[in-house]
Design a protein around this motif. Sequence first.
Motif, PDB file in Angstrom:
ATOM      1  N   GLY A  75       0.817  -1.205   0.000  1.00 54.49           N
ATOM      2  CA  GLY A  75       0.000   0.000   0.000  1.00 54.49           C
ATOM      3  C   GLY A  75       0.845   1.247   0.000  1.00 54.49           C
ATOM      4  O   GLY A  75       2.079   1.195  -0.145  1.00 54.49           O
ATOM      5  N   PRO A  76       0.203   2.412   0.172  1.00 54.63           N
ATOM      6  CA  PRO A  76       0.938   3.689   0.188  1.00 54.63           C
ATOM      7  C   PRO A  76       1.992   3.707   1.294  1.00 54.63           C
ATOM      8  O   PRO A  76       1.734   3.281   2.424  1.00 54.63           O
ATOM      9  CB  PRO A  76      -0.165   4.717   0.443  1.00 54.63           C
ATOM     10  N   ALA A  77       3.179   4.198   0.980  1.00 56.23           N
ATOM     11  CA  ALA A  77       4.283   4.229   1.942  1.00 56.23           C
ATOM     12  C   ALA A  77       3.926   5.023   3.196  1.00 56.23           C
ATOM     13  O   ALA A  77       4.414   4.723   4.285  1.00 56.23           O
ATOM     14  CB  ALA A  77       5.532   4.808   1.283  1.00 56.23           C
ATOM     15  N   GLU A  78       3.050   6.021   3.054  1.00 57.01           N
ATOM     16  CA  GLU A  78       2.693   6.861   4.206  1.00 57.01           C
ATOM     17  C   GLU A  78       1.988   6.067   5.308  1.00 57.01           C
ATOM     18  O   GLU A  78       1.976   6.469   6.470  1.00 57.01           O
ATOM     19  CB  GLU A  78       1.788   8.009   3.743  1.00 57.01           C
ATOM     20  N   LEU A  79       1.413   4.911   4.951  1.00 55.05           N
ATOM     21  CA  LEU A  79       0.701   4.106   5.941  1.00 55.05           C
ATOM     22  C   LEU A  79       1.640   3.258   6.796  1.00 55.05           C
ATOM     23  O   LEU A  79       1.255   2.785   7.865  1.00 55.05           O
ATOM     24  CB  LEU A  79      -0.304   3.169   5.248  1.00 55.05           C
ATOM     25  N   ALA A  80       2.862   3.041   6.316  1.00 52.42           N
ATOM     26  CA  ALA A  80       3.768   2.100   6.974  1.00 52.42           C
ATOM     27  C   ALA A  80       4.152   2.526   8.379  1.00 52.42           C
ATOM     28  O   ALA A  80       4.487   1.681   9.218  1.00 52.42           O
ATOM     29  CB  ALA A  80       5.027   1.900   6.122  1.00 52.42           C
ATOM     30  N   ASP A  81       4.131   3.828   8.659  1.00 56.50           N
ATOM     31  CA  ASP A  81       4.496   4.318   9.993  1.00 56.50           C
ATOM     32  C   ASP A  81       3.278   4.524  10.886  1.00 56.50           C
ATOM     33  O   ASP A  81       3.418   5.043  11.998  1.00 56.50           O
ATOM     34  CB  ASP A  81       5.267   5.639   9.858  1.00 56.50           C
ATOM     35  N   ARG A  82       2.114   4.092  10.422  1.00 56.85           N
ATOM     36  CA  ARG A  82       0.906   4.295  11.219  1.00 56.85           C
ATOM     37  C   ARG A  82       0.144   2.991  11.408  1.00 56.85           C
ATOM     38  O   ARG A  82      -1.086   2.960  11.412  1.00 56.85           O
ATOM     39  CB  ARG A  82      -0.003   5.338  10.553  1.00 56.85           C
ATOM     40  N   LEU A  83       0.882   1.899  11.591  1.00 56.13           N
ATOM     41  CA  LEU A  83       0.254   0.603  11.813  1.00 56.13           C
ATOM     42  C   LEU A  83      -0.235   0.492  13.251  1.00 56.13           C
ATOM     43  O   LEU A  83       0.371   1.063  14.162  1.00 56.13           O
ATOM     44  CB  LEU A  83       1.256  -0.523  11.520  1.00 56.13           C
ATOM     45  N   PRO A  84      -1.310  -0.249  13.503  1.00 56.76           N
ATOM     46  CA  PRO A  84      -1.769  -0.446  14.875  1.00 56.76           C
ATOM     47  C   PRO A  84      -0.684  -1.110  15.725  1.00 56.76           C
ATOM     48  O   PRO A  84       0.144  -1.887  15.209  1.00 56.76           O
ATOM     49  CB  PRO A  84      -2.983  -1.368  14.715  1.00 56.76           C
ATOM     50  N   GLU A  85      -0.703  -0.826  17.010  1.00 54.98           N
ATOM     51  CA  GLU A  85       0.369  -1.296  17.910  1.00 54.98           C
ATOM     52  C   GLU A  85       0.548  -2.809  17.917  1.00 54.98           C
ATOM     53  O   GLU A  85       1.684  -3.285  18.016  1.00 54.98           O
ATOM     54  CB  GLU A  85       0.104  -0.797  19.333  1.00 54.98           C
ATOM     55  N   PRO A  86      -0.492  -3.660  17.810  1.00 55.32           N
ATOM     56  CA  PRO A  86      -0.250  -5.110  17.852  1.00 55.32           C
ATOM     57  C   PRO A  86       0.510  -5.652  16.647  1.00 55.32           C
ATOM     58  O   PRO A  86       0.965  -6.790  16.667  1.00 55.32           O
ATOM     59  CB  PRO A  86      -1.671  -5.701  17.902  1.00 55.32           C
ATOM     60  N   VAL A  87       0.649  -4.855  15.586  1.00 59.66           N
ATOM     61  CA  VAL A  87       1.307  -5.327  14.368  1.00 59.66           C
ATOM     62  C   VAL A  87       2.822  -5.169  14.498  1.00 59.66           C
ATOM     63  O   VAL A  87       3.318  -4.096  14.831  1.00 59.66           O
ATOM     64  CB  VAL A  87       0.804  -4.543  13.144  1.00 59.66           C
ATOM     65  N   SER A  88       3.554  -6.269  14.233  1.00 65.49           N
ATOM     66  CA  SER A  88       5.023  -6.231  14.239  1.00 65.49           C
ATOM     67  C   SER A  88       5.530  -6.361  12.809  1.00 65.49           C
ATOM     68  O   SER A  88       5.149  -7.293  12.086  1.00 65.49           O
ATOM     69  CB  SER A  88       5.591  -7.363  15.094  1.00 65.49           C
ATOM     70  N   VAL A  89       6.396  -5.449  12.407  1.00 61.28           N
ATOM     71  CA  VAL A  89       6.946  -5.478  11.053  1.00 61.28           C
ATOM     72  C   VAL A  89       8.205  -6.345  11.055  1.00 61.28           C
ATOM     73  O   VAL A  89       9.164  -6.079  11.778  1.00 61.28           O
ATOM     74  CB  VAL A  89       7.277  -4.060  10.562  1.00 61.28           C
ATOM     75  N   ILE A  90       8.197  -7.391  10.252  1.00 62.25           N
ATOM     76  CA  ILE A  90       9.348  -8.287  10.133  1.00 62.25           C
ATOM     77  C   ILE A  90      10.239  -7.849   8.976  1.00 62.25           C
ATOM     78  O   ILE A  90      11.462  -7.871   9.074  1.00 62.25           O
ATOM     79  CB  ILE A  90       8.889  -9.739   9.922  1.00 62.25           C
ATOM     80  N   GLU A  91       9.643  -7.439   7.875  1.00 64.11           N
ATOM     81  CA  GLU A  91      10.421  -6.993   6.716  1.00 64.11           C
ATOM     82  C   GLU A  91       9.735  -5.782   6.103  1.00 64.11           C
ATOM     83  O   GLU A  91       8.516  -5.777   5.921  1.00 64.11           O
ATOM     84  CB  GLU A  91      10.556  -8.119   5.691  1.00 64.11           C
ATOM     85  N   ASP A  92      10.529  -4.767   5.792  1.00 66.65           N
ATOM     86  CA  ASP A  92      10.002  -3.488   5.317  1.00 66.65           C
ATOM     87  C   ASP A  92      10.726  -3.115   4.030  1.00 66.65           C
ATOM     88  O   ASP A  92      11.932  -2.863   4.024  1.00 66.65           O
ATOM     89  CB  ASP A  92      10.228  -2.423   6.395  1.00 66.65           C
ATOM     90  N   ASP A  93       9.986  -3.125   2.945  1.00 63.67           N
ATOM     91  CA  ASP A  93      10.560  -2.784   1.636  1.00 63.67           C
ATOM     92  C   ASP A  93       9.758  -1.613   1.067  1.00 63.67           C
ATOM     93  O   ASP A  93       8.587  -1.767   0.701  1.00 63.67           O
ATOM     94  CB  ASP A  93      10.487  -3.997   0.705  1.00 63.67           C
TER      95      ASP A  93
END
Length: 299
Positions: A228-246
């Motif tokens: 999705g839009p890159a702007e959303l990547a820093d606004r994920l809900p707290e329970p979500v853990s990012v394992i890989e970020d491209d």
Amino acid sequence: MTDEPAVLTATGLGKRYRRTWALRDCSLAIPAGRVVALVGPNGAGKTTLLHLVIGLRTPTQGSLRVLGEPPGKDTTLPRVAFMAQERPLYDGFTVADMLRFGRRLNPRWDADLGEKRLAALDIPLDRKVGQLSGGQQAQVALTLALGKRPDLLLLDEPLANLDPLARHDLMRALMTAVAETGLTVVLSSHIVADLENTCDWLVVLNRGRVQVSGDLEELLRCHQVLSGPAELADRLPEPVSVIEDDRAERQASLLVRAEPSTVLDPRWHSRPVGLEELVLAYLRRPEAATLPRPSLTRI
């Protein structure tokens, strides 16, 4: 959570060779009746862990229980079989000699099983081991392991140096044995594709540590790829853990750990994650972990 009994439990397990730690702070519990994929790059500690389980090495730190007892005990050794990567067979022995060798060494030996398996595979008992193909030698080694009638079978890179057909035949034979006996199998490999569709429990070793351990279906269920839009990547809900970020300039692709019920921004496109994709994402990020997994009761 699950009440499945554990055939193998480790707590703070470590093994050091002089100043180098091959394993460190490893804790895991493997339930009975599972087919376990033990994966990780070369040098991750897979063989060291298997050698500790079978009693060929002693831990430097921590504790290890195999079938409810310390490894290498006289009461547990007959219940554990180990097939090493090198498949240590005697080239000058006939296949029948190898079966006799297995019978003399193992009190629970099932002679009928061994002879029937090899007959079904058209492997002559009077043929010398050194005259067999690599795939046939692997089948003889697996027959020796299964003839022991183990409750726990450890396989160290059993598919190494086999052609695709031999790999397929060996895995099919192994799955048949699991279905017929219900034994627990720990299968180590650095080739994840060979383990897909056969294993139901995953352990990832990375740099000598357990990074992931758990039910494979649950692990895949709790991970997904978001686009999705890159702007959303820093606004994920707290329970979500990012394992890989491209991220590109405007688009982001994230492999995340989150419960399927987690509510995400509708602008995200989500898809399931595959086994190899999941493993590689964790291996690229050694600091990430999916621990602990469901608690298990000991035998």
